[in-house]
Design a protein around this motif. Structure first.
Motif, PDB file in Angstrom:
ATOM      1  N   SER A  71       0.943  -1.505   0.008  1.00 11.16           N
ATOM      2  CA  SER A  71      -0.138  -0.090   0.099  1.00 11.16           C
ATOM      3  C   SER A  71       0.930   1.050   0.109  1.00 11.16           C
ATOM      4  O   SER A  71       1.963   1.667   0.773  1.00 11.16           O
ATOM      5  N   SER A  72       0.645   2.016  -1.140  1.00  6.87           N
ATOM      6  CA  SER A  72       1.312   3.531  -0.988  1.00  6.87           C
ATOM      7  C   SER A  72       3.188   3.231  -1.049  1.00  6.87           C
ATOM      8  O   SER A  72       3.039   2.953  -2.454  1.00  6.87           O
ATOM      9  N   PHE A  73       3.781   3.871   0.092  1.00  9.59           N
ATOM     10  CA  PHE A  73       4.373   3.462  -0.154  1.00  9.59           C
ATOM     11  C   PHE A  73       5.105   2.455  -0.091  1.00  9.59           C
ATOM     12  O   PHE A  73       6.623   1.973  -0.273  1.00  9.59           O
ATOM     13  N   GLY A  74       4.340   1.210   0.186  1.00  9.48           N
ATOM     14  CA  GLY A  74       5.105   0.309   0.230  1.00  9.48           C
ATOM     15  C   GLY A  74       4.468  -0.600  -0.779  1.00  9.48           C
ATOM     16  O   GLY A  74       5.126  -2.194  -1.255  1.00  9.48           O
ATOM     17  N   GLY A  75       3.474   0.068  -1.265  1.00  7.31           N
ATOM     18  CA  GLY A  75       3.530  -0.311  -2.911  1.00  7.31           C
ATOM     19  C   GLY A  75       4.763   0.074  -3.497  1.00  7.31           C
ATOM     20  O   GLY A  75       5.046  -1.121  -4.426  1.00  7.31           O
TER      21      GLY A  75
END
Length: 219
Positions: A71-75
């Protein structure tokens, strides 16, 4: 057996609403979803390089297959890992933070950015702790080393991104998918949180991650 790993977003945690919802969905299928804490007890010295190294240490050895959901920066972290590790057979990216600094830094303003350079730290609101936490300027200099336009390993990738995303614009994912035929982009009527489209996200994840395997098993 495929390993599933969920990577939460910037200034978030494995206890975020999205992480909990997905964890419950996977648990209902009796499928483990590993959710590492990318804060690593030291959010102040977070970097993209540190996140990548932390998840690399969790990956099973090749050729044992792994699917990353980020998700987001985890993406963004997941995309870099997928480019480097052959055992990562699929990626699911939720509002991935492609071009993160290009979108984030202009919102800070030059004065705040200069203060960050001068003092070494900038206070960031952390959603898990519901408080401001100082983040070291090394977060910026490390991130500047990464150019996500060079990511070219053809790992099957599903991107779900809201049309009304106010943090990472939808066109960031659109541009990424446009030159990579192995990427499927699904637009959603949502913002960066994707909090109103849980059912759509889960249906897409099930189809992308599980149904082809089920079809192969039947054959």
């Amino acid at each position: 057996m495929v390993s599933f790993i969920y990577l939460h977003g910037f200034a978030s945690s494995p206890q975020s609403r999205k992480a909990q919802v997905l964890g419950d969905r996977f648990a209902a299928l009796n499928v483990p979803l590993h959710r590492p804490d990318l804060n690593a007890d030291d959010f102040s010295h977070l970097t993209l390089s540190r996140q990548i190294a932390q998840v690399e240490a969790l990956l099973p050895p090749a050729p044992e297959p792994t699917i990353l959901i980020g998700s987001s920066f985890g993406g963004l972290t997941a995309a870099w890992l997928g480019d480097r590790h052959p055992q990562i057979e699929k990626l699911v990216l939720l509002a991935p933070a492609f071009g993160f600094l290009d979108h984030w830094l202009p919102k800070l303003g030059e004065a705040a950015l200069q203060h960050w350079r001068d003092t070494g730290y900038y206070s960031v609101y952390h959603y898990r702790d519901a408080t401001q936490i100082p983040l070291h300027y090394g977060f910026i200099t490390d991130n500047q080393r990464y150019d996500d336009t060079i990511l070219q390993r053809p790992v099957p990738t599903l991107i779900l991104h809201g049309h009304h995303d106010e943090v990472i614009p939808f066109n960031a994912s659109q541009a990424y998918a446009a030159t990579r035929p192995w990427v499927t982009l699904i637009p959603l009527d949502s913002d960066h949180t994707l909090s109103n489209v849980d059912a759509e996200i889960w249906a897409a994840i099930q189809s992308f991650c599980f149904e082809p395997a089920a079809e192969t098993a039947r054959e």
